[in-house]
Design an enzyme around this catalytic site. Structure first.
Site, PDB file in Angstrom:
ATOM      1  N   ARG A   1      -5.415   5.329  -3.364  1.00  0.00           N
ATOM      2  CA  ARG A   1      -5.879   3.985  -3.716  1.00  0.00           C
ATOM      3  C   ARG A   1      -6.227   3.184  -2.459  1.00  0.00           C
ATOM      4  O   ARG A   1      -7.269   2.516  -2.395  1.00  0.00           O
ATOM      5  CB  ARG A   1      -4.791   3.263  -4.510  1.00  0.00           C
ATOM      6  CG  ARG A   1      -5.124   1.814  -4.863  1.00  0.00           C
ATOM      7  CD  ARG A   1      -3.976   1.169  -5.622  1.00  0.00           C
ATOM      8  NE  ARG A   1      -2.809   0.967  -4.782  1.00  0.00           N
ATOM      9  CZ  ARG A   1      -2.556  -0.146  -4.091  1.00  0.00           C
ATOM     10  NH1 ARG A   1      -3.414  -1.144  -4.135  1.00  0.00           N
ATOM     11  NH2 ARG A   1      -1.461  -0.253  -3.373  1.00  0.00           N
TER      12      ARG A   1
ATOM     13  N   CYS B   1       0.815  -1.219   0.000  1.00  0.00           N
ATOM     14  CA  CYS B   1       0.000   0.000   0.000  1.00  0.00           C
ATOM     15  C   CYS B   1       0.849   1.270   0.000  1.00  0.00           C
ATOM     16  O   CYS B   1       0.324   2.363  -0.238  1.00  0.00           O
ATOM     17  CB  CYS B   1      -0.921   0.019   1.216  1.00  0.00           C
ATOM     18  SG  CYS B   1      -2.044  -1.385   1.327  1.00  0.00           S
TER      19      CYS B   1
END
Length: 324
Positions: A221, A180
């Site tokens: 995201r 991430c």
């Protein structure tokens, strides 16, 4: 992926670095070390291919990412082909070999170095620091969108899990992991930029384009995935999605759609756009990208003509500093 995989990839990165240093020293000193560098780099490429081949089951079964599993499956024979091409004379692959060494030395400390205690002082694992910083920034975005999940400890022991309570009372956790943070993509671009022969000022400009964009896109995201999965916003075609990923938990559908399908396909498009922007600052990367395409397709490509980009940079000011 395990201790043996970690050991293999460190050995491979050291071999890439040794090959790059040998080739660089031979070129700068006028000593003929090309054969030694070629053999070392060839060995590194073979080891790199074995690493990717070994990683396919992990990406498919454990990480449930068909995009990354497919890339690893393609990467293994591409690495073996690179070993053959380099050994038989495609010396431009030394640039890509140097790039991979830099990528590895940026990424692997975060992937493999654990927390340590020195003289009574506890130092967190590098991955913990990066993941928790990413988690905090992701939380700001989630809050700005009007949501307030609980922040709890992840299975790794980090404060990096957003816990959502669904309308039916079900608790759904979204974990923030190393992927991430965008570290992998940042390492790739940093390695490519560092490996080419170009003035330092343009290398820094290229990094200034790539790194902030990658990090910002990744935190957005991550926030998007957390909100979508935590509120079950993408419970689309559940039977088909569960079958595709070998899952049985219906609460996972929104996560799989938002992360494993939409976000990963979007990431491919975003990386292509970032590559275009970086190459405009650093046209020397065209040679590396053409080598990558050659390994994938078996054919030479002229990206200069395809992208309408200059292969030679704008003339530098007198006294500009170059780095190899």
């Amino acid at each position: 992926m395990g201790v043996l995989s970690d050991a293999l990839i460190w050995v491979v990165m050291l071999l890439f670095a040794a090959a790059g240093l040998t080739e660089w020293y031979g070129r700068r000193s006028g000593t003929d070390l090309m054969q030694q560098a070629r053999v070392t780099a060839t060995t590194a490429w073979i080891g790199f291919g074995l690493f990717w081949l070994n990683s396919v089951p992990f990406w498919w079964f454990e990480h449930q990412s068909f995009v990354e599993a497919l890339l690893a499956l393609i990467g293994a024979p591409a690495c073996f082909y690179a070993a053959y091409e380099l050994y038989t004379g495609r010396t431009t692959l030394f640039v890509l070999s140097r790039a991979i060494a830099v990528m590895g030395f940026i990424y692997l400390p975060f992937e493999t170095i654990p927390a340590i205690t020195v003289g009574g002082l506890s130092l967190p694992a590098p991955r913990q620091y990066l993941i928790e910083v990413t988690t905090v920034i992701t939380g700001w975005i989630i809050s700005a969108a009007g949501y307030s999940p609980a922040l709890v400890e992840s299975p790794e022991g980090f404060m990096a899990t957003y816990q959502w309570t669904l309308s039916d009372g079900h608790i759904y956790n979204v974990y923030i992991v190393l992927a991430c943070t965008g570290l992998g993509s940042i390492a790739v671009f940093s390695g490519l930029i560092a490996a080419v022969r170009a003035p330092l000022t343009r290398k820094l400009r290229a990094l200034a384009v790539a790194v902030p964009i990658i990090f910002v896109l990744n935190v957005f995201r991550t926030a998007f995935i957390s909100i979508a999965a935590g509120n079950q916003l993408m419970h689309w075609f559940p039977d088909a999605v569960l079958f595709l990923f070998g899952e049985t938990n219906p609460y996972r559908v929104s996560f799989l759609v938002s992360d494993r399908i939409l976000s990963q396909l979007g990431a491919v498009v975003a990386l292509m756009a970032i590559t275009y922007l970086v190459v405009r600052e650093l046209p020397e990367l065209l040679t590396v990208l053409e080598d990558v395409l050659y390994l994938i397709t078996g054919e030479d490509h002229d990206l200069q003509a395809a992208l309408e980009l200059p292969r030679e940079p704008v003339a530098e000011q007198p006294g500009a500093r170059h780095s190899d």
